[in-house]
Design an enzyme around this catalytic site. Structure first.
Site: not given
Length: 211
Positions: A140, A170
């Protein structure tokens, strides 16, 4: 080139920017069959016979961003905007991506703003730019910086602001297993970086969309 762009360029020159040899579809499907066996199942059973083909096809869609050139997405600028030079903000752009560490999804929304100088770009182009970087193996943080860098390079704006809010599978599906935890990243350049009041304005406009 400005110091901001140089800094971003240094940090964002990754293996994803370099050409790689692409395996054949047959090789990709064979790799999926290997992973099915690794998971503990039988790739020859009826329900899994076509799975390798489906996965290979899905990968083409999931990672279509590798075939996109961000500079081409932003190559058309509309100069005739009656002297408009205030903030342009597109907020709540939905996206989905895949974490480069575990190859599991993360998804959320991106908010993108800039102060134009030589003109504006079509609003849909900003959404396409987000997708071009989201549809790759990503982090990100890197994705946030890549979007800002592409806009600085293409538009030469007075400033760019990018904020991404996402949930990472995750964290939700594996490991710590904290479903619903959101990660927020920002990147500011130009006037947004130099003047804290402009960051406040950007964040206020984004938050006002939540009622």
């Amino acid at each position: 080139m400005s110091d901001v762009v140089k800094s971003l360029s240094t940090r964002l020159t990754t293996a994803a920017d370099k050409p790689v040899s692409t395996p054949t579809r047959e090789e990709a499907e064979a790799a999926v069959r290997t992973l099915i066996r690794w998971a503990g199942d039988d790739p020859t059973r009826e329900g899994l016979l076509d799975t390798p083909k489906r996965v290979a096809k899905a990968f083409r869609e999931f990672y279509s961003g590798y075939g996109e050139d961000p500079s081409e997405i932003l190559d058309k600028i509309f100069a005739e905007v009656e002297g408009y030079d205030d903030i342009v903000l597109v907020r709540d752009i939905p996206f989905h991506s895949h974490c480069e560490h575990h190859m599991v999804p993360f998804f959320g929304v991106a908010h993108v703003a800039y102060y134009p100088t030589k003109g504006v770009v079509g609003l849909s182009k900003l959404a396409r730019l987000v997708d071009a970087y989201a549809r790759r193996l990503q982090t990100q943080e890197t994705m946030t910086s890549q979007i800002a860098k592409a806009m600085v390079n293409a538009l030469d704006p007075r400033g760019v602001a990018v904020m991404i809010e996402a949930e990472h599978m995750c964290m939700s599906m594996r490991g710590i297993q904290k479903a619903g935890a959101m990660t927020l990243t920002t990147q500011f350049t130009g006037i947004f970086k130099e003047e804290p009041a402009e960051q406040v304005r950007f964040l206020t406009l984004v938050r006002n969309s939540r009622g």
